[in-house]
Design an enzyme around this catalytic site. Structure first.
Site, PDB file in Angstrom:
ATOM      1  N   ASP A  11       0.986  -1.214   0.161  1.00  0.00           N
ATOM      2  CA  ASP A  11       0.150  -0.031  -0.019  1.00  0.00           C
ATOM      3  C   ASP A  11       1.005   1.465  -0.154  1.00  0.00           C
ATOM      4  OD1 ASP A  11      -2.474   1.534   0.507  1.00  0.00           O
ATOM      5  OD2 ASP A  11      -1.814   1.989   2.494  1.00  0.00           O
ATOM      6  N   ASP A  13      -0.066   4.839   0.852  1.00  0.00           N
ATOM      7  CA  ASP A  13      -0.149   5.973   2.192  1.00  0.00           C
ATOM      8  C   ASP A  13      -0.189   5.291   3.349  1.00  0.00           C
ATOM      9  OD1 ASP A  13      -0.346   8.006   0.184  1.00  0.00           O
ATOM     10  OD2 ASP A  13      -2.785   8.028   0.187  1.00  0.00           O
ATOM     11  N   ASN A  55      -5.435   2.861  -3.104  1.00  0.00           N
ATOM     12  CA  ASN A  55      -6.757   3.507  -3.441  1.00  0.00           C
ATOM     13  C   ASN A  55      -6.589   4.988  -3.502  1.00  0.00           C
ATOM     14  OD1 ASN A  55      -8.160   1.121  -3.084  1.00  0.00           O
ATOM     15  ND2 ASN A  55      -9.359   1.617  -1.286  1.00  0.00           N
ATOM     16  N   CYS A  93      -6.440   2.672  -7.812  1.00  0.00           N
ATOM     17  CA  CYS A  93      -8.009   2.796  -7.992  1.00  0.00           C
ATOM     18  C   CYS A  93      -8.156   4.263  -7.902  1.00  0.00           C
ATOM     19  CB  CYS A  93      -8.750   2.115  -6.967  1.00  0.00           C
ATOM     20  SG  CYS A  93     -10.446   2.544  -7.198  1.00  0.00           S
ATOM     21  N   CYS A 101     -16.653   0.075  -8.251  1.00  0.00           N
ATOM     22  CA  CYS A 101     -15.706  -0.448  -9.202  1.00  0.00           C
ATOM     23  C   CYS A 101     -15.216  -1.687  -8.656  1.00  0.00           C
ATOM     24  CB  CYS A 101     -14.469   0.507  -9.251  1.00  0.00           C
ATOM     25  SG  CYS A 101     -13.510   0.700  -7.962  1.00  0.00           S
ATOM     26  N   ASP A 130      -1.550  -0.822   5.932  1.00  0.00           N
ATOM     27  CA  ASP A 130      -1.801  -0.162   7.295  1.00  0.00           C
ATOM     28  C   ASP A 130      -3.435  -0.212   7.402  1.00  0.00           C
ATOM     29  OD1 ASP A 130      -2.221   1.669   5.241  1.00  0.00           O
ATOM     30  OD2 ASP A 130      -2.343   3.134   6.759  1.00  0.00           O
TER      31      ASP A 130
HETATM   32 MG   LIG Z   1      -2.725   3.392   3.601  1.00  0.00          MG
HETATM   33 ZN   LIG Z   2     -11.492   1.604  -8.591  1.00  0.00          ZN
END
Ligand SMILES: [Mg+2]
Ligand SMILES: [Zn+2]
Length: 185
Positions: A11, A13, A55, A93, A101, A130
């Site tokens: 991931d 962030d 994301n 995403c 989605c 996280d």
């Molecule tokens: Mg994160």
């Molecule tokens: Zn998406």
């Protein structure tokens, strides 16, 4: 296993860079967590490539555009390169939850794309995040899951309900050291 199939999925962030509830919207707001880029370099040195699965609903919300996201990733890649690290791909995403989605984590679409692009075996590819949704996306496809306590990690641990077998690490550097040590056991 060939070295080309050795991959770690991160991931972004709260794992690589400091997270913010107000979103990371500009390259200036993209600030690496202590030791995270060095951890990526350590993994690279052991023959692992790095893919990011993130994301980024700030795009769907209109908080920043694709060019700005690319500029953040140019900064990330330069910062990694400065310590000898390399991130091979960023899968993101851009949608909001309302878009429904298939790629917004906890949906496994981003990780499915990574499996296809890198031709990896999920069973030997760690997924590090996280947030619970990072781990749920990984567990859905049979990836070993790793929680780091940076970013939202402490809240995630306290809330419980982690996928079975999830390992917990203080930060990305601790993950990298533990993971690499486990390979030689
Ligand atoms: Mg994160
Ligand atoms: Zn998406």
């Amino acid at each position: 296993m060939t070295s080309g199939k050795k991959l770690v999925i991160l991931d972004r962030d709260g794992v690589i860079n400091v997270d913010s509830d107000a979103f990371i919207k500009t390259p200036d707001e993209w600030v690496p967590l202590p030791g995270s880029l060095e951890a990526i370099a350590r993994l690279n040195q052991a023959g692992y490539r790095i893919a990011v699965a993130s994301n980024q609903s700030g795009i769907g919300r209109g908080l920043f555009d694709m060019a700005t996201l690319n500029a953040m990733h140019v900064k990330m890649n330069r910062a990694a390169a400065a310590v000898g690290g390399r991130i091979d791909a960023v899968f993101f995403c851009p949608h909001t939850a309302e878009d429904q989605c298939e790629c917004r984590k906890p949906k496994p679409g981003l990780l499915q794309s990574i499996i296809e692009r890198f031709e990896i075996d999920p069973a030997s590819t760690p997924v590090v995040g996280d947030a619970l949704r990072d781990l749920q996306a990984g567990a859905a496809l049979g990836f070993p899951t790793h929680l780091v306590l940076t970013g939202k990690g402490k809240k995630t641990l306290a809330a419980g309900g982690l996928p079975e077998g999830t390992k917990v690490h203080d930060d990305l550097k601790a993950f990298a050291l533990t993971f690499l040590a486990s390979l030689s056991e």
